[in-house]
Design an enzyme around this catalytic site. Structure first.
Site, PDB file in Angstrom:
ATOM      1  N   CYS A 156     -32.039  43.594   0.834  1.00 32.16           N
ATOM      2  CA  CYS A 156     -32.939  44.089   1.879  1.00 32.16           C
ATOM      3  C   CYS A 156     -33.567  45.431   1.536  1.00 32.16           C
ATOM      4  O   CYS A 156     -34.640  45.764   2.057  1.00 32.16           O
ATOM      5  CB  CYS A 156     -32.214  44.169   3.219  1.00 32.16           C
ATOM      6  SG  CYS A 156     -30.765  45.237   3.229  1.00 32.16           S
ATOM      7  N   GLU A 192     -30.052  45.314  11.445  1.00 31.66           N
ATOM      8  CA  GLU A 192     -30.646  45.653  10.148  1.00 31.66           C
ATOM      9  C   GLU A 192     -31.588  44.525   9.774  1.00 31.66           C
ATOM     10  O   GLU A 192     -31.149  43.409   9.477  1.00 31.66           O
ATOM     11  CB  GLU A 192     -29.581  45.843   9.073  1.00 31.66           C
ATOM     12  CG  GLU A 192     -30.179  46.238   7.737  1.00 31.66           C
ATOM     13  CD  GLU A 192     -29.151  46.447   6.645  1.00 31.66           C
ATOM     14  OE1 GLU A 192     -29.565  46.763   5.509  1.00 31.66           O
ATOM     15  OE2 GLU A 192     -27.948  46.266   6.921  1.00 31.66           O
TER      16      GLU A 192
END
Length: 480
Positions: free
Chosen positions: A284, A250
């Site tokens: 994020c 990720e």
């Protein structure tokens, strides 16, 4: 308060982490030194992987029925529940995220473990497959020792989530927390030991990039789950490719938000402010770029900076704080450099003024500039606002650059907004909101574009740690 010693855990034993590069962990609120950093040695990395390999080979964990593994995970959940406040304070110091948020993370860690345990029991390790001859079974087999590379922005939540689902799947793991936020992982390993999870199943190494590189380069590491920066993810992928180690990465994403012509600008500004300032801007999937009708661009920018100015900026340990400092000095300095590059490109830069003078604070900022913005991810409390002529241009701009994690659309006609959202290159697109949590208990989200490999969703995360193997009697009389 006291801070956990930065131990290395190998085979169920905590050892000293004897290496030092002379750096310190700091209080991001003041810049004060809190504790000296410490690092594992390369020999300790080797032995931690060896212990995980031995535990995988003798099946001391994966041979247990899912129900038995679940009992241990629930015991660990109970242990962490009792230390939720301590974890919250350590995370607030390690990340700069306000304690009102780290308390939510600390309080949810036990629930994460229980959810992973429940899902593993429901899925099981073995199930019968339909077959005319009978005796055909599907087995879920852990790949082998797995490296868990952890980020610094949500230290306990990410350590617990990755570890919970790996253990639920029967995998053995070695954790490597960020050198900026190592304390939660220490407590997690203490809990693993206290819960009676067999020695060697979970290891922990400490240090910066060199230790992480040694861990992921080890030929015995069969799978790697990492959350972090795109450059680090690319380096891991290049290292893992020759041996085909399984990867879940990720990475970064400059997530775009499109504000449609029928949107309520004030409501959109409030939601966007909520999104970009969550976790002190260190999230994020936060909105990073906003695209709005060019005629309303300056109006939205003014609404956004006004909203920014209403938020309480202060110490991450203060209950009233809504926006804390960023985690470390280099993060603040990189944000300042990105802000200056936008200004040099012609952006109008709007910043709040009530930022504390000490510590690693970065003034929440709105940069007004048409176009795609910066090529590199902006990871902090800064939002770019640009205009578009029509929605086709908005989509083209939104899908430019480093994208793939998340997207946002604002509009009064939610069906039309959702239809526009399907045109974004993003694994998750939220309409008229910017929450951190999933929209559905069955949400699943792939990492599109350059934002990584794999995806979110509990089923996806659990599946990552295992391969599927079919064993049974062959069908008789087949023509080929």
């Amino acid at each position: 308060m006291t801070y956990p010693a930065l131990r290395t855990w190998i085979g169920g034993v905590a050892e000293e982490s004897p290496e030092s590069d002379g750096t310190w962990l700091h209080d991001p609120n003041t810049g004060e030194r809190l504790a000296a950093s410490a690092s594992s040695t390369l020999d300790q990395v080797d032995r931690a992987v060896a212990a995980a390999q031995e535990a995988h080979d003798d099946a001391r964990w994966r041979s247990l029925a899912p129900e038995r593994r679940a009992e241990k995970l629930i015991a660990l959940a109970d242990w962490l529940d009792e230390r939720a406040e301590e974890i919250a304070r350590l995370d607030a110091l390690n990340s700069g995220v306000p304690i009102s948020i780290t308390r939510l993370f600390g309080g949810a860690n036990g629930g994460t473990l229980r959810d992973a345990a429940r899902r593993a029991v429901e899925v099981g390790d073995v199930r019968d497959l339909p077959s005319t001859q009978g005796g055909v079974r599907l087995h879920r087999v852990p790949w082998g020792p797995t490296a868990l590379i952890l980020p610094w922005n949500a230290p306990s939540a990410m350590a617990v989530k990755k570890t919970a689902f790996a253990l639920a799947a029967g995998a053995t793991v070695v954790l490597k927390p960020s050198s900026f936020s190592p304390w939660s992982a220490q407590l997690l390993l203490e809990g693993v030991h206290a819960a009676g999870i067999p020695d060697g199943v979970v290891g922990l190494v400490q240090g910066s990039g060199g230790i992480g590189r040694a861990l992921v380069a080890d030929e015995r590491i069969a799978a790697i789950s990492m959350t972090g920066s795109t450059p680090t993810g690319r380096a891991i992928a290049a290292t893992a490719a020759p041996r085909f180690a399984r990867l879940q990465l990720e990475l970064g994403s400059n997530n775009a938000a499109i504000v449609r012509a029928d949107a309520d600008l004030e409501a959109a500004a409030k939601a966007l402010t909520d999104g970009v300032l969550k976790l002190s801007g260190q999230w994020c999937e936060a909105p990073r770029r906003v695209l709005v009708d060019r005629e309303r661009r300056d109006e939205l920018a003014a609404l956004l900076i006004a909203e920014f100015g209403r938020r309480v900026i202060g110490s991450s340990l203060d209950d009233a704080t809504e926006v804390g400092p960023v985690a470390f000095a280099a993060r603040r300095d990189e944000l300042a450099a990105q802000r200056d590059r936008l200004a040099d490109a012609g952006a109008e830069v709007l910043s709040v003024s009530q930022t504390p003078a000490q510590g690693w604070f970065f003034a929440p900022t709105v940069a007004v500039l048409d176009g795609p913005g910066l090529a590199d991810e902006v990871f902090g409390p800064m939002l770019l606002v640009g205009g578009y002529a029509d929605e086709d241009e908005a989509v083209a701009l939104a899908n430019t650059g480093q994208v793939g994690l998340a997207g946002y659309v604002f509009g009064a006609d939610e069906e039309a907004a959702a239809a526009l959202g399907t045109r974004l290159v993003a694994g998750e697109v939220k309409v008229n909101g910017t929450s951190v949590l999933d929209m559905s208990p069955e949400s699943a989200q792939s990492f599109f574009g350059a934002s990584g490999l794999g995806g979110h969703g509990d089923a996806d995360v659990l599946d990552f740690f295992v391969g599927k193997q079919v064993v049974g009697s062959d069908r008789p009389g087949l023509p080929l």
